[in-house]
Design an enzyme around this catalytic site. Structure first.
Site, short mmCIF file in Angstrom:
data_model
loop_
_atom_site.label_atom_id
_atom_site.label_comp_id
_atom_site.label_asym_id
_atom_site.label_seq_id
_atom_site.Cartn_x
_atom_site.Cartn_y
_atom_site.Cartn_z
N LEU A 97 0.82 -1.22 0.00
CA LEU A 97 0.00 0.00 0.00
C LEU A 97 0.85 1.27 0.00
CD1 LEU A 97 -3.10 -0.96 2.22
CD2 LEU A 97 -2.85 -1.06 -0.26
N PHE A 103 3.32 -7.54 -9.79
CA PHE A 103 3.08 -6.21 -10.38
C PHE A 103 3.70 -5.10 -9.52
CE2 PHE A 103 -0.55 -8.86 -11.58
CZ PHE A 103 -0.64 -8.62 -12.94
N PHE A 139 4.83 17.22 -24.90
CA PHE A 139 6.29 17.20 -24.81
C PHE A 139 6.92 17.01 -26.19
CE2 PHE A 139 5.34 15.19 -20.45
CZ PHE A 139 5.25 16.43 -19.84
N TYR A 160 14.90 2.31 -15.01
CA TYR A 160 13.63 1.58 -14.91
C TYR A 160 13.63 0.37 -15.86
CZ TYR A 160 8.82 0.33 -15.85
OH TYR A 160 7.68 -0.40 -16.06
N ALA A 164 6.15 -3.11 -8.94
CA ALA A 164 7.37 -2.38 -9.30
C ALA A 164 7.15 -0.88 -9.16
CB ALA A 164 7.76 -2.70 -10.73
N1 UFG Z 1 3.15 12.97 -22.96
C1 UFG Z 1 2.87 14.31 -23.11
N2 UFG Z 1 2.35 14.98 -22.05
C2 UFG Z 1 2.09 14.37 -20.85
C3 UFG Z 1 2.38 12.99 -20.71
C4 UFG Z 1 2.91 12.32 -21.78
O1 UFG Z 1 3.09 14.90 -24.17
O2 UFG Z 1 1.62 15.04 -19.91
C5 UFG Z 1 3.67 12.22 -24.12
C6 UFG Z 1 5.03 11.61 -23.86
O3 UFG Z 1 6.07 12.53 -24.16
C7 UFG Z 1 4.99 10.39 -24.77
C8 UFG Z 1 3.52 9.99 -24.78
O4 UFG Z 1 2.81 11.15 -24.35
O5 UFG Z 1 5.36 10.78 -26.05
C9 UFG Z 1 3.20 8.83 -23.84
O6 UFG Z 1 3.73 9.14 -22.55
P1 UFG Z 1 3.42 8.25 -21.25
O7 UFG Z 1 4.15 8.90 -20.12
O8 UFG Z 1 1.96 8.08 -21.11
O9 UFG Z 1 4.02 6.84 -21.59
P2 UFG Z 1 5.50 6.43 -22.05
O10 UFG Z 1 5.38 5.95 -23.46
O11 UFG Z 1 6.48 7.47 -21.76
O12 UFG Z 1 5.79 5.26 -21.03
C10 UFG Z 1 5.19 3.99 -21.10
C11 UFG Z 1 5.05 3.41 -19.71
C12 UFG Z 1 6.41 3.24 -19.08
C13 UFG Z 1 7.28 2.44 -19.99
C14 UFG Z 1 7.29 3.03 -21.39
C15 UFG Z 1 7.98 2.13 -22.35
O13 UFG Z 1 4.27 4.26 -18.92
O14 UFG Z 1 6.28 2.56 -17.86
O15 UFG Z 1 5.97 3.18 -21.89
O16 UFG Z 1 8.83 2.90 -23.13
F1 UFG Z 1 8.55 2.45 -19.52
#
Ligand code: UFG
Length: 328
Positions: free
Chosen positions: A33, A73, A208, A141, A75
């Site tokens: 938790l 799960f 981003f 990670y 992590a």
């Molecule tokens: N993004 C934005 N604004 C935000 C959040 C995300 O533009 O507020 C963009 C990110 O730059 C990225 C896309 O949306 O291009 C997806 O971002 P997420 O953070 O939702 O997911 P990620 O692809 O970065 O990460 C996911 C999992 C991670 C894992 C990764 C594998 O959440 O745990 O895929 O590469 F490591």
């Protein structure tokens, strides 16, 4: 089967618990938790609060509940934090997983399902990604997840552990009935953040980077519903009978969506305008990640039931619009 779900009060774990019940098995939840939510697990499911590396505690649970298979799960998942605080990540994600596996082997529990990630591939040149693409994580990670995968391979050979590794692409969506869902703090994932901006809970959605080599300049990702992920895990249960079985699967729909496409889909589902702001790229974001999940489809008979991003976002909108503060 009696299934111990370690991290069963977290986002993916709690959805998996429900699918385990739906499939006629018996889940038992173990969760510290620290990040999980007690309310994410129904009160009639056996629940143990504690640390996965507390060996006397885990041993007692394995014995008392006559556990046949363990799913893990629990992590830490924040990529940015893993860069700034790698010790926290190696300790939780690797050292504690090792302790859990040691306890299991001592208790002769030899079936294991592990949550891995597309982050083990880093920035691959070939798209879509098959399971045998070179593993080259670009952050701690992803490296901790790959270290665990390598540990599992050693234990399969030395001790007959049978395991399945699932490499998730972008897990998203929430329970169809809107009663459990994603509640991370801080929330870094795209879909919850877009919805928060649509609901006025954040001033804007920060995009981003829009200078990537993609059709609209924003990153492409493979979004897969959390219940579809869960169903793949359950399909693996009866493939782990032979000692030393080693299975690896990518889980994604194979259809990538850009950040702008996700925003449009949220606007369509919600009927609300999403205020956006363009900001520089986030460090470590690959331009495109897309799964080739042919192996899961053919070997496990897995077929994602949520095959459009709108159908996934409908479930996410239901959860977030009715739980603007998550479980609080
Ligand atoms: N993004 C934005 N604004 C935000 C959040 C995300 O533009 O507020 C963009 C990110 O730059 C990225 C896309 O949306 O291009 C997806 O971002 P997420 O953070 O939702 O997911 P990620 O692809 O970065 O990460 C996911 C999992 C991670 C894992 C990764 C594998 O959440 O745990 O895929 O590469 F490591």
């Amino acid at each position: 089967m009696n299934i111990l779900v370690v991290g069963g009060a977290g986002y993916i774990g709690s959805h998996c618990v429900r699918q385990i019940v739906a499939a006629g098995h018996r889940p038992v939840v173990l969760d510290s938790l620290i990040y999980g939510h007690r309310q994410a697990v129904a009160s009639d499911i056996p629940f143990y609060q504690g640390d996965l590396a507390d060996q006397p505690f885990v041993r007692q649970v394995l014995r008392k509940e006559k556990i046949d298979l363990v799913m893990h799960f629990a992590a830490f998942i924040n990529v940015g934090e893993s860069v700034s605080d790698p010790i926290k990540y190696y300790k939780n994600n690797v050292v504690k997983t090792l302790a859990l596996l040691e306890t299991m082997l001592e208790e002769n529990v030899k079936k294991f399902i592990f949550s891995s990630t597309a982050a083990v591939y880093g920035m691959p040149d070939t798209m879509p990604i098959t399971e045998d693409v070179r593993k080259a994580p670009i952050n701690p990670y992803g490296q901790t997840k790959l270290d665990c995968e390598n540990l599992l391979a050693s234990l399969a050979k030395a001790h007959g552990l049978s395991y399945s590794v699932f490499r998730y692409f972008n897990a998203c969506g929430d329970a169809v009935d809107g009663t459990i869902g994603e509640d991370h703090s801080p929330e870094t994932h795209l879909i919850p953040n877009v919805i928060r901006a649509a609901l006025g809970l954040a001033p804007t959605l920060k995009i981003f980077g829009n200078d990537y080599p993609t059709p609209d300049g924003t990153c492409l990702r493979d979004y897969v519903h959390v219940d579809d992920l869960a169903r793949a895990h359950i399909a693996a249960f009866d493939k782990l009978g032979a000692p030393g079985t080693e299975l690896h699967f990518n889980l994604g729909t194979g259809r990538p969506y850009s950040v702008l496409e996700i925003i449009q889909a949220v606007e369509k589902v919600s009927g609300k305008k999403v205020p956006v702001e363009f900001t520089p790229r986030r460090a470590g974001d690959p331009p495109e990640l897309c799964a080739d999940a042919t192996r899961a489809r053919e070997f496990l008979g897995w077929k994602p039931q949520f095959d459009t991003v709108e159908s996934i976002i409908e479930t996410a909108w239901r959860w977030h619009s009715t739980h603007p503060n998550g479980y609080r």
